[in-house]
Design a protein around this motif. Structure first.
Motif, short mmCIF file in Angstrom:
data_model
loop_
_atom_site.label_atom_id
_atom_site.label_comp_id
_atom_site.label_asym_id
_atom_site.label_seq_id
_atom_site.Cartn_x
_atom_site.Cartn_y
_atom_site.Cartn_z
N ASN B 475 0.81 -1.23 0.00
CA ASN B 475 0.00 0.00 0.00
C ASN B 475 0.84 1.27 0.00
N GLY B 476 1.93 1.24 -0.73
CA GLY B 476 2.75 2.45 -0.83
C GLY B 476 3.72 2.64 0.31
N VAL B 477 3.79 1.67 1.20
CA VAL B 477 4.73 1.76 2.32
C VAL B 477 5.84 0.75 2.10
N ALA B 528 15.36 -7.65 5.32
CA ALA B 528 15.00 -7.13 6.64
C ALA B 528 13.68 -6.38 6.49
N LEU B 529 12.73 -6.72 7.33
CA LEU B 529 11.43 -6.05 7.31
C LEU B 529 11.37 -5.06 8.47
N GLY B 530 10.86 -3.88 8.20
CA GLY B 530 10.68 -2.89 9.26
C GLY B 530 9.47 -3.27 10.09
N PHE B 531 9.75 -3.79 11.30
CA PHE B 531 8.65 -4.35 12.07
C PHE B 531 7.69 -3.26 12.57
N ASP B 532 8.23 -2.12 12.98
CA ASP B 532 7.36 -1.03 13.46
C ASP B 532 6.37 -0.62 12.36
N ARG B 533 6.89 -0.51 11.17
CA ARG B 533 6.07 -0.06 10.05
C ARG B 533 5.03 -1.12 9.67
N ASP B 542 -0.82 5.71 10.69
CA ASP B 542 0.27 6.22 9.85
C ASP B 542 1.56 6.36 10.63
N SER B 543 1.47 6.39 11.96
CA SER B 543 2.65 6.72 12.75
C SER B 543 3.17 5.50 13.50
N ILE B 544 4.47 5.22 13.37
CA ILE B 544 5.03 4.09 14.10
C ILE B 544 5.04 4.36 15.60
N ARG B 545 4.97 5.64 15.99
CA ARG B 545 4.91 5.95 17.42
C ARG B 545 3.72 5.28 18.09
#
Lengths: 583, 583
Positions: B475-477, B528-533, B542-545
Motif C-alpha cells: 500500500n505504498g509503504v 529485513a522487514l521494518g517491524f514497526d512499520r 500512519d505513525s510508528i509511534r
C-alpha cells in the motif's frame, strides 16, 4: 534453492532419487580410483562418491578441491556397501554426476571438528569458523529453541511481550551504565539499560497485566570471568499477584523447558530462606544435588582451651562420607586449597571417624575422644566418615566452607550433570551495609518491597528488614531473581530515604516513576531470568560464552571485529566531545 | 492471584458465582441509592453494583473513590436487568460484598477514554497513562501477536533465531552510528548496530542455513517525522538461495500474518522492476490499490511551440477519472498544492474531456483540439475524465506526479484502508551518484550483489549496473528490503573500489568480513522487514509511534523519562571524555 535436499535428510528410502546438494567439504578420502567426500551443511553430513571408472573428469576435478571448499553437486542416491551407523545418513551415498565449485577456501586456522586443535583466542578471532563446529552450532540451536519455547509458554499464559527502549537515562544506583552521547542534544547522554526494571513497572501502572520480554541488558563492569557487557534476560512482571503466583508460573516455565528441551521432568522445586541457605550451605545459591550440610559446632567445641576455636566467631564443618582414609598428603592438599585467596580459609581441622572405631583428629591435643565423638554425633557421622572443620569470622567461615563443600562434591562426583535440583531462595535481607561508603544499599534494587511484617523495623532495625524478594537457583547457579515491588508512593519515598538519597535526588533520578505512583499503581511483582546462564546450564557448559553467537572476551573486547576501536576526530566533535587524557 | 477472575471474562453462565476482581475505576454513576462502577483491567470491563439498601457502608465507601483508583472487590455475579450489548460482559454485573482500596489516584492529566482530551505531547509525557487506553493497549497486543506469529512461521521453516551483538564497531559507510565510549579502553568506542548485516553474513559463512532475528537497530539521523532513533527489524538471511526463494518465503510470512491477525487473504504479490515503478508511479514504493498510472507525453506534446513543454526533459501526466467537472477554483487549489516545496512541481496543466464531447485545457492556445485528443488517447481517457500534466526535469516531474497521484487517490477515496496490495520491487540500481561528494554510493549497502548480466558494466557503465536487490512494498509503504549478497572476495574488493574506498580503508573497516570470505563463503542473501512499520500498517495507523510502547519524539527525546540528560563530571572522566564546547 540451489539444492533439492539438505545434507542431513537423505535415507535408504531415497535411493534412486536424483538430488542436488550444497555444502562444505568436511573431509576427502581417496581410495585409489574412488574418492569420497563428506559434504557438510547446517543439517548434517552426506557422503559423495566419485569413481575414476564412472567419470574420470569429475574424479580428477574433485581431487583438486580441499577442506571447507563450498560445492554444489548433483547425483543419484544409492545404498552404501559400507554403512556408517554413527550418522543418520550413514546408509546412503551419492554417486555424483555433476560438480560445481561455489567458493574455494584457504587453509582454515583450526580444524572444523568436535575436538579441534584451535585454542580459545584463535577460535574467538575466527568465531565464524568456530560456529561451523557441531558443538557451537548445537548450542546456538538450543538457545533458539529455548527462547522459542519460553515465548510459547508465556504467550499461552496471556503474557504480552513488550519491547522497552534501549536508549534510556542513566541512574547512579547500582552498577555502571554504558552511556551514549547525543549528537542532537549537546552535552547530554542516553544510557543503555541494566534491566527494563522501571519500564516494566510503568507497564503495570499502565494497566498491562502480564508482561514479558527476552531483552538485551548492559552492564559496564570491571570484567570478570564469565561476565559479558551485554547479556539477555527473560524479563517478566505481573499485576495483582503474590510471590506464590510467581513461583507457580516460573516453575511451570522451567519445567516446560526441561521437558521440551531435555526430556526431563525435574523434581519438585524446594523453597529455602536466605537465612537457612547461608546457615546450611554457606551460600545463597546452594547446589542441592548433594547433602553435606554445614554443621555449627560453637556449643560443642568452645571453652576447651583451643584458642583458634575459642577466639572464632564461628566454628563449623562438613561431613565427607567415607573419606576417613584420606592420607596426610590429601588433607594437606585440601588445607592448601582452602587457604587460596579465592576461598580465604585460614586453616582446616580434620576429624576422622575410623572404621576400626577410633577417632583421630588434628586437634587431639585439645579434645578428648569423647569430645570428638560429640562432634561426630553433631554430624550424625558414621564409621569411615571424615569431618572437615573451619573457624573464624561467621560470614567468611560460611563462605569458605560452602566452597569446600562444592569442591568435595565435585571431587566425589556428587554433582551429577544429568541431575537438576531447582530451588527458590526467599526472604533476602532488604539492605546491605557497605563499610566503605558507610551506608546501606538495596540488596536487590530500590523498588523491592519489604516483607509486610518487617515494615515496622524500617525505622529502627534496618539490618534485619527482610525483602519480599526471591532467587531461582538450579544446581548452585543463580538463574534469576525478582521481588514483589513497592507500589505505594510513600513507601518508595521512605526507601529512597533509607538509601541515603535526598528527596530531590530521588525525584531527579526517578521522578517519572514517583509521578506515576500518583495515578493508581497496582500491586505488582516480577522476575528476571538470566537467559545466557539458563542456556549454559541446559547445554552442560560452565561458560556463557559457549552459548552466545559472538561473545566478547573477559576484557569486553570483540576480538573478531576488533571492537571497541578509536573513532574519527570529526565523529567525536559531532558528539560535542573531546578525549580526556590523564596527565 | 489477588483475584479469582479478570474483568473481561464473566458471562451469563457465571451467574451465582462468588468472584474477586481487581482493577481500575473507569467510571462511577450514582443513581440515587445505587452506585455502579465500571471496573477496568487489561482484559475488559465489569460492572460493579453497590446498593444503599443491601450494604449502606459499602455504598458510602465506594462513593469516596474516584476515577483510576485501584480496588479489589468480592461479590456475586448476577444477571443485569439493563443489559449492555456493546461489551462482552454486558449481560452481568457483580453485587459487591467487600471492597478494598489498593491504591488511590490523583486526577489524571487526560481522560482514559478512546476519545481522549489529551494532546500528543501530554500523552507522551504520561505514556503509562496513555497505555491504559484501549487503542494503545490493543496496538501493543497486536505487536506482540505479530512478533509471536512471525517467529512461529519462521521457526516452522527451520529458521534459527540468533542474537547478534549490540555493542559493535562503527562503520563510516551509511547513516550515522550511535557510539558508546569504552571505560575499559580509553579513547575507544563501541557503536550500536544500524542493522546486523555483517553478523548475519558471518553466520552464513559459519554454516548457518536460515537465520532470523527480531532485533533492535539504531540510527543517529537528523530526526524527521515518524523516524525513531531505535527501531525493530525482522532480519533474515539464508544460504544457497536465489531471489525467488526469498520472495516465496516472505510472501508466505506476510500472508500468514494477514490471515492470523486480520483474517484477510491478500491478493497475489506483484513484481515490478524499479525502472517500471519509477516510470509508471513516480516512486519506488507505489500504492497499487488504485491505477492512475503516469503517462509520458514527450512524443505527443513536444515541438508545438509551447516552451514549457518543449524545454522540459519530461512531460507526463495522470488521468483522474470523472473529474472533468472540477472548477477553476479546484484546479487552482491543486496547482498550489503541487507547488508546495515538499512536492516541488512548477505548475499544473489540465485537460478536461468534457461529457459534452468537447475538450478544454489550460494550454488551448498552443494545442489544437485534435492534438489534445491525441493526448487523451494516450491516457485511454473517457468522457468526463480529467488529465493533470506536469513538465520539467525527469526525476522531479516523476516524483511530483507520483505525489499528486497519491493525493488524488486519497481525495477520491481510492486508497481503501481495508485493502492490501503487496508488491516486490526488483532490479534497483546498484549505485547512486552523489553530486555533493562527487562519488557513487551503494543504493542498498556495499554487500549487495550486482545482477550477473550487469557485471561487465562494473568497469565501464556504473550508473546502469543493476543490483540483485528487492524491496517489499505494501500500500505504498516500504515494508522491507534485501538482496542477494556478494560472497566472492574479489567482487567485494571491486565493490569497495567502486565506492572509492582504498583497499587499506576497506580492510580497516571490514577486514573481518574480507578475511571471512577466504574460508568458503556460501552464496547467500536475505531481507529485513521494518517491524514497526509493518505493525503500523496492520494497526491502520500512519505513525510508528502508535505501535511503540515508549517512543521518542521527533527530536529523539523520551519526554516521559526526560532523556537524554546531562551526566556527572565523574562519569565523563571515567569514560576518558570532556565536553567540547564550540567557541
Amino acid at each position: 534453492m540451489l539444492r533439492t535436499s539438505t545434507c542431513g535428510e537423505l535415507r535408504k528410502d531415497d535411493c534412486g532419487k536424483e538430488v542436488i546438494l550444497c555444502g562444505w567439504i568436511q573431509r576427502m578420502r581417496d581410495l585409489g580410483g574412488m574418492t569420497f567426500i563428506d559434504l557438510r551443511d547446517h543439517y548434517g553430513i552426506a557422503q559423495l562418491a566419485f569413481s575414476i571408472e564412472l567419470n574420470k573428469e569429475l574424479y580428477e576435478k574433485a581431487k583438486t578441491f580441499g577442506r571447507e571448499y563450498v560445492i554444489k553437486v548433483s547425483g543419484t542416491v544409492i545404498e552404501r556397501s559400507n554403512k556408517n551407523p554413527n550418522i543418520p545418513t550413514g546408509e546412503i551415498e551419492i554417486i555424483v554426476n555433476s560438480l560445481e565449485l561455489l567458493n574455494s577456501s584457504d587453509n582454515v586456522p583450526f580444524t572444523i571438528e568436535d575436538e579441534t586443535d584451535g585454542g580459545e583466542e584463535l577460535r574467538m578471532k575466527y568465531r565464524y569458523l568456530d560456529i561451523r563446529r557441531n558443538i557451537v552450532r548445537n548450542n546456538l540451536i538450543l538457545r533458539h529453541r529455548m527462547a522459542f519455547e519460553a515465548r510459547s509458554f508465556l504467550n499461552q499464559l496471556d503474557f504480552v511481550e513488550v519491547e522497552t527502549p534501549v536508549l534510556i537515562k542513566s541512574t547512579p544506583e547500582g552498577a555502571r551504565d554504558f552511556l551514549v552521547p547525543s549528537r542532537m542534544n549537546a552535552g547530554q547522554f542516553y544510557a543503555l539499560p541494566q534491566s527494563p526494571q522501571t519500564f516494566k513497572q510503568l507497564l503495570m501502572i499502565g494497566g498491562f497485566d502480564r508482561y514479558f520480554q527476552l531483552v538485551k541488558c548492559f552492564r559496564d563492569e570491571d570484567f570478570r570471568a564469565d561476565r559479558q557487557p551485554e547479556f539477555t534476560q527473560i524479563d517478566c512482571e505481573m499485576s495483582f499477584i503474590t510471590k506464590k503466583d510467581i513461583f507457580e508460573i516460573f516453575e511451570g516455565l522451567i519445567r516446560h523447558l526441561f521437558i521440551k528441551l531435555k526430556g526431563i521432568k525435574p523434581d519438585d522445586f524446594l523453597v529455602q530462606s536466605y537465612h537457612d541457605a547461608m546457615k546450611y550451605y554457606g551460600t545463597d545459591k546452594p547446589d542441592l544435588r548433594f547433602g553435606m550440610r554445614l554443621v555449627e559446632l560453637n556449643d560443642i567445641v568452645k571453652g576447651k582451651g583451643f584458642r583458634v576455636f575459642d577466639d572464632a566467631e564461628m566454628v563449623a564443618g562438613i561431613k565427607v562420607e567415607q573419606c576417613a582414609a584420606y592420607t596426610r598428603k590429601q588433607i594437606d592438599e585440601l588445607t592448601e586449597w582452602v587457604k587460596r585467596p579465592q576461598i580465604g580459609g585460614k586453616g582446616l581441622v580434620y576429624v576422622k571417624i575410623n572404621t576400626d572405631g577410633t577417632i583421630r583428629s588434628s586437634i587431639d591435643k585439645f579434645y578428648s575422644e569423647d569430645e570428638l565423638r560429640k562432634c561426630a554425633d553433631a554430624f550424625n557421622a558414621d564409621e569411615g566418615d571424615l569431618l572437615l572443620i573451619m573457624a573464624g569470622d561467621k560470614a567468611a567461615t560460611r563462605k569458605a566452607l560452602g566452597e569446600l563443600r562444592l569442591e568435595m562434591g565435585s571431587r566425589l562426583e556428587l554433582r551429577d550433570p544429568g541431575k537438576f535440583k531447582c530451588l527458590w531462595i526467599e526472604d533476602f535481607p532488604l539492605l546491605e551495609w557497605d563499610e566503605e561508603t558507610k551506608r546501606y544499599y538495596a540488596m536487590h534494587h530500590p523498588f523491592t518491597s519489604p516483607l509486610e511484617e518487617d515494615i515496622p523495623k524500617l525505622g529502627t532495625d534496618l539490618a534485619n528488614v527482610r525483602a519480599n524478594a526471591y532467587d531461582l537457583v538450579i544446581n548452585g547457579v543463580e538463574i534469576g531473581g525478582g521481588s514483589i515491588r513497592i507500589h505505594d508512593k510513600k513507601m518508595q519515598e521512605k526507601m529512597f530515604e533509607v538509601l541515603g538519597m535526598s528527596k530531590e535526588e530521588a525525584y531527579k533520578q526517578f521522578g517519572f516513576l514517583m509521578e506515576a505512583f500518583r495515578y493508581g499503581a497496582p500491586p505488582h511483582g516480577g522476575i528476571a531470568l538470566g537467559f545466557d546462564r539458563l542456556v549454559a546450564l541446559f547445554a552442560g557448559t560452565d561458560s556463557i560464552r559457549d552459548v552466545i553467537a559472538f561473545p566478547k572476551n573477559n576484557a569486553g573486547r570483540d576480538i573478531m571485529i576488533d571492537s571497541p576501536a578509536p573513532i574519527d576526530e570529526a565523529q567525536l566533535k559531532e558528539l560535542h566531545l573531546k578525549l580526556y587524557v590523564k596527565k
